[in-house]
Write a protein that holds these residues in place. Structure first.
Motif, PDB file in Angstrom:
ATOM      1  N   PRO A 140       0.839  -1.201   0.000  1.00 33.45           N
ATOM      2  CA  PRO A 140       0.000   0.000   0.000  1.00 33.45           C
ATOM      3  C   PRO A 140       0.873   1.249   0.000  1.00 33.45           C
ATOM      4  CG  PRO A 140       0.048  -0.956   2.190  1.00 33.45           C
ATOM      5  CD  PRO A 140       0.812  -1.894   1.295  1.00 33.45           C
ATOM      6  N   THR A 141       0.750   2.064  -1.032  1.00 31.48           N
ATOM      7  CA  THR A 141       1.517   3.312  -1.121  1.00 31.48           C
ATOM      8  C   THR A 141       0.563   4.485  -1.288  1.00 31.48           C
ATOM      9  OG1 THR A 141       1.740   3.255  -3.534  1.00 31.48           O
ATOM     10  CG2 THR A 141       3.411   2.076  -2.254  1.00 31.48           C
ATOM     11  N   LYS A 142       1.082   5.670  -1.042  1.00 28.73           N
ATOM     12  CA  LYS A 142       0.264   6.873  -1.138  1.00 28.73           C
ATOM     13  C   LYS A 142      -0.259   7.061  -2.560  1.00 28.73           C
ATOM     14  CE  LYS A 142       1.489  10.316   1.319  1.00 28.73           C
ATOM     15  NZ  LYS A 142       2.223  11.475   1.902  1.00 28.73           N
ATOM     16  N   GLU A 143       0.591   6.772  -3.550  1.00 31.12           N
ATOM     17  CA  GLU A 143       0.188   6.935  -4.938  1.00 31.12           C
ATOM     18  C   GLU A 143      -0.924   5.956  -5.304  1.00 31.12           C
ATOM     19  OE1 GLU A 143       0.203   8.933  -8.518  1.00 31.12           O
ATOM     20  OE2 GLU A 143       1.280   9.416  -6.676  1.00 31.12           O
TER      21      GLU A 143
ATOM     22  N   VAL B 235      -6.840  -4.406   4.356  1.00 29.54           N
ATOM     23  CA  VAL B 235      -6.113  -5.154   5.385  1.00 29.54           C
ATOM     24  C   VAL B 235      -4.777  -5.651   4.835  1.00 29.54           C
ATOM     25  CG1 VAL B 235      -7.275  -7.338   4.788  1.00 29.54           C
ATOM     26  CG2 VAL B 235      -6.327  -7.038   7.079  1.00 29.54           C
ATOM     27  N   VAL B 236      -3.745  -5.592   5.676  1.00 30.48           N
ATOM     28  CA  VAL B 236      -2.447  -6.199   5.383  1.00 30.48           C
ATOM     29  C   VAL B 236      -2.508  -7.667   5.794  1.00 30.48           C
ATOM     30  CG1 VAL B 236      -0.007  -6.243   6.059  1.00 30.48           C
ATOM     31  CG2 VAL B 236      -1.147  -4.058   5.595  1.00 30.48           C
ATOM     32  N   TYR B 237      -2.000  -8.550   4.937  1.00 27.42           N
ATOM     33  CA  TYR B 237      -2.089  -9.976   5.271  1.00 27.42           C
ATOM     34  C   TYR B 237      -0.750 -10.676   5.432  1.00 27.42           C
ATOM     35  CZ  TYR B 237      -1.655 -10.789   0.148  1.00 27.42           C
ATOM     36  OH  TYR B 237      -1.239 -10.811  -1.164  1.00 27.42           O
ATOM     37  N   TYR B 238       0.373 -10.047   4.985  1.00 30.59           N
ATOM     38  CA  TYR B 238       1.691 -10.581   5.318  1.00 30.59           C
ATOM     39  C   TYR B 238       2.775  -9.556   5.012  1.00 30.59           C
ATOM     40  CZ  TYR B 238       3.218 -11.985   0.500  1.00 30.59           C
ATOM     41  OH  TYR B 238       3.622 -12.023  -0.814  1.00 30.59           O
ATOM     42  N   PHE B 239       4.026  -9.907   5.325  1.00 26.27           N
ATOM     43  CA  PHE B 239       5.138  -8.980   5.218  1.00 26.27           C
ATOM     44  C   PHE B 239       6.336  -9.693   4.578  1.00 26.27           C
ATOM     45  CE2 PHE B 239       2.561  -8.176   8.897  1.00 26.27           C
ATOM     46  CZ  PHE B 239       2.370  -6.807   8.926  1.00 26.27           C
ATOM     47  N   THR B 240       7.074  -8.984   3.687  1.00 20.54           N
ATOM     48  CA  THR B 240       8.282  -9.574   3.102  1.00 20.54           C
ATOM     49  C   THR B 240       9.395  -8.534   2.998  1.00 20.54           C
ATOM     50  OG1 THR B 240       7.666  -9.073   0.798  1.00 20.54           O
ATOM     51  CG2 THR B 240       6.976 -11.202   1.687  1.00 20.54           C
ATOM     52  N   PRO B 241      10.652  -8.991   3.049  1.00 22.80           N
ATOM     53  CA  PRO B 241      11.772  -8.087   2.796  1.00 22.80           C
ATOM     54  C   PRO B 241      12.027  -7.934   1.301  1.00 22.80           C
ATOM     55  CG  PRO B 241      12.582 -10.240   3.491  1.00 22.80           C
ATOM     56  CD  PRO B 241      11.081 -10.303   3.538  1.00 22.80           C
ATOM     57  N   ALA B 242      12.386  -6.732   0.881  1.00 23.52           N
ATOM     58  CA  ALA B 242      12.773  -6.468  -0.506  1.00 23.52           C
ATOM     59  C   ALA B 242      14.291  -6.609  -0.602  1.00 23.52           C
ATOM     60  CB  ALA B 242      12.345  -5.068  -0.925  1.00 23.52           C
ATOM     61  N   ALA B 243      14.777  -7.374  -1.573  1.00 28.55           N
ATOM     62  CA  ALA B 243      16.202  -7.686  -1.630  1.00 28.55           C
ATOM     63  C   ALA B 243      16.782  -7.475  -3.025  1.00 28.55           C
ATOM     64  CB  ALA B 243      16.438  -9.133  -1.186  1.00 28.55           C
TER      65      ALA B 243
ATOM     66  N   LEU C 102       9.403   6.021  -3.470  1.00 29.53           N
ATOM     67  CA  LEU C 102       8.598   5.080  -2.692  1.00 29.53           C
ATOM     68  C   LEU C 102       8.199   5.663  -1.342  1.00 29.53           C
ATOM     69  CD1 LEU C 102       7.388   2.246  -2.352  1.00 29.53           C
ATOM     70  CD2 LEU C 102       9.582   1.522  -1.382  1.00 29.53           C
ATOM     71  N   VAL C 103       6.893   5.650  -1.079  1.00 36.67           N
ATOM     72  CA  VAL C 103       6.350   6.004   0.229  1.00 36.67           C
ATOM     73  C   VAL C 103       5.396   4.894   0.635  1.00 36.67           C
ATOM     74  CG1 VAL C 103       5.007   7.662   1.559  1.00 36.67           C
ATOM     75  CG2 VAL C 103       6.527   8.474  -0.253  1.00 36.67           C
ATOM     76  N   ILE C 104       5.652   4.242   1.766  1.00 33.40           N
ATOM     77  CA  ILE C 104       4.791   3.160   2.243  1.00 33.40           C
ATOM     78  C   ILE C 104       3.964   3.689   3.402  1.00 33.40           C
ATOM     79  CG2 ILE C 104       4.692   0.830   3.216  1.00 33.40           C
ATOM     80  CD1 ILE C 104       7.377   0.270   1.885  1.00 33.40           C
ATOM     81  N   ASP C 105       2.654   3.699   3.222  1.00 34.96           N
ATOM     82  CA  ASP C 105       1.752   4.234   4.247  1.00 34.96           C
ATOM     83  C   ASP C 105       1.099   3.097   5.013  1.00 34.96           C
ATOM     84  OD1 ASP C 105       2.113   6.962   3.384  1.00 34.96           O
ATOM     85  OD2 ASP C 105       0.953   6.416   1.626  1.00 34.96           O
ATOM     86  N   ALA C 106       1.810   2.564   5.980  1.00 38.77           N
ATOM     87  CA  ALA C 106       1.269   1.489   6.812  1.00 38.77           C
ATOM     88  C   ALA C 106       1.923   1.572   8.182  1.00 38.77           C
ATOM     89  CB  ALA C 106       1.524   0.129   6.177  1.00 38.77           C
ATOM     90  N   ASP C 107       1.152   1.243   9.203  1.00 40.96           N
ATOM     91  CA  ASP C 107       1.656   1.317  10.573  1.00 40.96           C
ATOM     92  C   ASP C 107       2.734   0.261  10.810  1.00 40.96           C
ATOM     93  OD1 ASP C 107      -0.122   3.344  11.145  1.00 40.96           O
ATOM     94  OD2 ASP C 107      -1.672   1.973  11.892  1.00 40.96           O
TER      95      ASP C 107
ATOM     96  N   GLU D 157       8.233  -4.777   3.262  1.00 39.54           N
ATOM     97  CA  GLU D 157       6.964  -4.520   2.598  1.00 39.54           C
ATOM     98  C   GLU D 157       5.785  -5.123   3.359  1.00 39.54           C
ATOM     99  OE1 GLU D 157       7.070  -4.455  -1.969  1.00 39.54           O
ATOM    100  OE2 GLU D 157       8.295  -6.170  -1.403  1.00 39.54           O
ATOM    101  N   PRO D 158       4.836  -4.301   3.774  1.00 40.84           N
ATOM    102  CA  PRO D 158       3.558  -4.841   4.211  1.00 40.84           C
ATOM    103  C   PRO D 158       2.726  -5.115   2.953  1.00 40.84           C
ATOM    104  CG  PRO D 158       3.533  -2.473   4.434  1.00 40.84           C
ATOM    105  CD  PRO D 158       4.884  -2.836   3.872  1.00 40.84           C
TER     106      PRO D 158
END
Length: 274
Positions: free
Chosen positions: A102-105, A114-122, A159-164, A230-231
């Motif tokens: 989820p990004t502002k754009e 809803v966020v359902y999982y998280f991953t690292p960007a590599a 990149l702007v990530i808008d998530a808690d 990344e959420p």
């Protein structure tokens, strides 16, 4: 096992209204008993088509589980990623389960219930590469990414990530020669041709890299650190609060009863949902 119905959509589609009328999407889903889910056809292990012509993967299983929790059937479609993220779906599908950050754009045209999982960007390079030892060494290099992805936005420093709860990140790759592809896997395909043949590096989610390595790609991850975390969220057409609430309730229930964790363990060998 019952075959999963999916539809391959052409990239050129007629664009429709900018948002859903309140309750319209949920009414359509419940009256038809069918939740139409968009995802990527070339993004293993999240989603891909196997040798038996079945759509499989983590996102596919999550989409199916959400539909079951809502008491309807899941039907999958696979438009281009740029088509999904551009919004204005006009009822062609009801939600996207496609590992979307989820990004502002994106929030200008989509909702993220809803966020359902998280991953690292590599960052990843060919196993014979000797010039990129840390992520900043990719500055000025040919870096492959999926088009309209957060990885492309990161390299463009937009990149702007808008998530808690998302850890802060910084832009450490400068002036990359960005090469875009229809999917991240196509970038990895070019990278495995050889160090510097078409690409010096590629940039994608760590699970996608690990899946490629498992399939014999001669690539290696640069450094132990993630460039950003990344959420990943469910996305819907903007404006239908009722459908958003129903999807959020479904994912909350699937997290509470352990279903999301089990799906993550199946595809990633660990729980990325917490």
């Amino acid at each position: 096992m019952k075959l999963l119905k999916y539809t391959l959509l052409a990239g050129a589609m007629v664009m429709g209204a900018t948002s859903a009328f309140a309750g319209e999407a949920l009414d359509r889903v419940m009256s038809k008993g069918k939740l139409v889910v968009s995802t990527d056809a070339e993004y293993p292990p999240q989603s891909s088509i196997n040798a038996d012509n079945e759509l499989i993967g983590f996102d596919v299983d999550v989409g199916r589980a959400i539909a079951k929790q809502m008491g309807v059937e899941a039907e999958f479609v696979t438009p281009g990623w740029d088509v999904i993220t551009s919004g204005h779906w006009a009822g062609r599908w009801d939600m996207s389960v496609g590992s979307m950050t989820p990004t502002k754009e994106r929030a200008k045209v989509l909702d993220f219930p809803v966020v359902y999982y998280f991953t690292p960007a590599a960052l990843v390079v060919h196993e014979k590469n000797t010039s990129i030892h840390q992520t900043s060494d990719a500055s000025g290099k040919k870096v492959g990414v999926g088009v309209s992805t957060t990885y492309e936005s990161y390299l463009n420093k937009k990149l702007v990530i808008d998530a808690d709860g998302v850890p802060e990140f910084s832009f450490v790759i400068n002036d990359a020669d960005i090469r875009t592809y229809d999917s991240d896997v196509l970038a990895l395909d070019d990278l495995r041709l050889g160090d510097g043949v078409r690409l010096d590096a590629a940039f994608t989610a760590l699970p996608t890299i690990l899946e490629a390595q498992k399939n014999g790609y001669p690539i290696k991850v640069v450094g132990p650190e993630a460039l950003f975390m990344e959420p990943l969220a469910i996305a819907t057409a903007k404006g239908d609060a009722e459908l958003n609430a129903k999807i959020k309730d479904a994912v909350t229930a699937l997290r509470a009863d352990g279903t999301l964790s089990k799906i993550s363990e199946k595809w990633y060998g660990g729980d990325l949902t917490q």
